[in-house]
Design an enzyme around this catalytic site. Structure first.
Site, PDB file in Angstrom:
ATOM      1  N   VAL A  81       0.862  -1.173   0.000  1.00  8.28           N
ATOM      2  CA  VAL A  81       0.000   0.000   0.000  1.00  8.28           C
ATOM      3  C   VAL A  81       0.900   1.224   0.000  1.00  8.28           C
ATOM      4  CG1 VAL A  81      -1.733   1.326   1.261  1.00  8.28           C
ATOM      5  CG2 VAL A  81      -1.899  -1.173   1.166  1.00  8.28           C
ATOM      6  N   ASP A  82       0.812   1.972  -1.078  1.00  7.29           N
ATOM      7  CA  ASP A  82       1.640   3.156  -1.258  1.00  7.29           C
ATOM      8  C   ASP A  82       0.759   4.384  -0.992  1.00  7.29           C
ATOM      9  OD1 ASP A  82       4.411   3.936  -2.927  1.00  7.29           O
ATOM     10  OD2 ASP A  82       2.768   5.277  -3.400  1.00  7.29           O
TER      11      ASP A  82
HETATM   12  P1  IMP Z   1      -1.080   2.724  -4.487  1.00  8.18           P
HETATM   13  O1  IMP Z   1      -2.318   2.592  -5.295  1.00  8.18           O
HETATM   14  O2  IMP Z   1      -0.440   4.075  -4.636  1.00  8.18           O
HETATM   15  O3  IMP Z   1      -1.257   2.354  -3.043  1.00  8.18           O
HETATM   16  O4  IMP Z   1      -0.026   1.783  -5.144  1.00  8.18           O
HETATM   17  C1  IMP Z   1      -0.046   0.474  -4.975  1.00  8.18           C
HETATM   18  C2  IMP Z   1       0.640  -0.231  -6.121  1.00  8.18           C
HETATM   19  O5  IMP Z   1       1.789   0.486  -6.614  1.00  8.18           O
HETATM   20  C3  IMP Z   1       1.156  -1.549  -5.633  1.00  8.18           C
HETATM   21  O6  IMP Z   1       0.187  -2.535  -5.769  1.00  8.18           O
HETATM   22  C4  IMP Z   1       2.368  -1.756  -6.491  1.00  8.18           C
HETATM   23  O7  IMP Z   1       1.977  -2.389  -7.681  1.00  8.18           O
HETATM   24  C5  IMP Z   1       2.877  -0.385  -6.804  1.00  8.18           C
HETATM   25  N1  IMP Z   1       3.984   0.026  -5.900  1.00  8.18           N
HETATM   26  C6  IMP Z   1       3.986   1.045  -5.020  1.00  8.18           C
HETATM   27  N2  IMP Z   1       5.160   1.154  -4.385  1.00  8.18           N
HETATM   28  C7  IMP Z   1       5.939   0.163  -4.874  1.00  8.18           C
HETATM   29  C8  IMP Z   1       7.299  -0.240  -4.600  1.00  8.18           C
HETATM   30  O8  IMP Z   1       8.036   0.319  -3.770  1.00  8.18           O
HETATM   31  N3  IMP Z   1       7.744  -1.304  -5.322  1.00  8.18           N
HETATM   32  C9  IMP Z   1       6.983  -1.954  -6.240  1.00  8.18           C
HETATM   33  N4  IMP Z   1       5.715  -1.612  -6.500  1.00  8.18           N
HETATM   34  C10 IMP Z   1       5.188  -0.554  -5.836  1.00  8.18           C
END
Ligand code: IMP
Ligand code: MG
Length: 175
Positions: free
Chosen positions: A100-101
């Site tokens: 979760v980013d």
């Molecule tokens: P969010 O929607 O911004 O929470 O992003 C989630 C998605 O971004 C994850 O499911 C990953 O596919 C990708 N992601 C975010 N950070 C990373 C990282 O540090 N390494 C690899 N994939 C990441």
């Protein structure tokens, strides 16, 4: 090779703990469905699911975020690429994510699945970057909080590379 952030042993120990928690919480459920989010969760899901004693089914869902493409005007928007095959209504659904980013992806999936009236809906993620969170989303089972670095391995990629590293490593995408 990427520097080690979380070792293979640390991951394994945490996965065992999470599986125990899930086993306890779903002990009375005969309708647990794990929904793995492709591609990043495939190794976490495989390890977690094989540790579970509670009967469960495995499904996959695939999404892409517009931010990953050229279309910068939709950055942050999420698109459903592949849906689950099972009808999740009346079932206990556990979304299994790699990381979760901003929280956008998990929040989107939560909304999509919630609309199908599952009996319960919870979330598990191996990793979370608390400093990057932009969207409110509840994580019920968390492996590790990590700093704001790009991580690879154990399913996670950088431009489709490093997914099968056995540990979580960090890289500098710029250099
Ligand atoms: P969010 O929607 O911004 O929470 O992003 C989630 C998605 O971004 C994850 O499911 C990953 O596919 C990708 N992601 C975010 N950070 C990373 C990282 O540090 N390494 C690899 N994939 C990441
Ligand atoms: Mg992902």
């Amino acid at each position: 090779m990427p520097d080690v952030l979380i070792t293979e042993n640390e991951i394994e120990a945490r996965v065992v703990e999470l599986a125990r928690e899930i086993d306890d919480d779903y002990a009375t459920s005969d309708e647990l469905i794990l929904v793995g989010v492709l591609k990043g969760s495939f190794i976490f899901l495989a390890d977690l699911a094989r540790r579970l004693k509670v009967t469960h089914r495995v499904e996959f869902i695939a999404v892409s975020s517009y931010g990953e493409s050229e279309d910068t005007t939709h950055s942050g928007a999420v698109r459903l690429l592949m849906d689950v095959r099972l009808d999740v209504s009346g079932k206990d659904v556990l979304i299994v994510e790699d990381i979760v980013d901003s929280g956008t992806t998990l929040e989107y999936l939560y909304r999509v699945l919630k609309a199908r009236a599952p009996r319960s809906l919870k979330t598990a993620t191996l990793l979370r970057k608390p400093d990057r969170l932009q969207v409110e989303v509840e994580v019920n089972y968390l492996g590790f909080d990590i700093p704001d670095v790009w991580v690879v391995g154990y399913g996670l990629d950088w431009a489709e590379r490093y997914r099968t590293l056995p540990y979580i490593g960090k890289i500098d995408p710029g250099g």
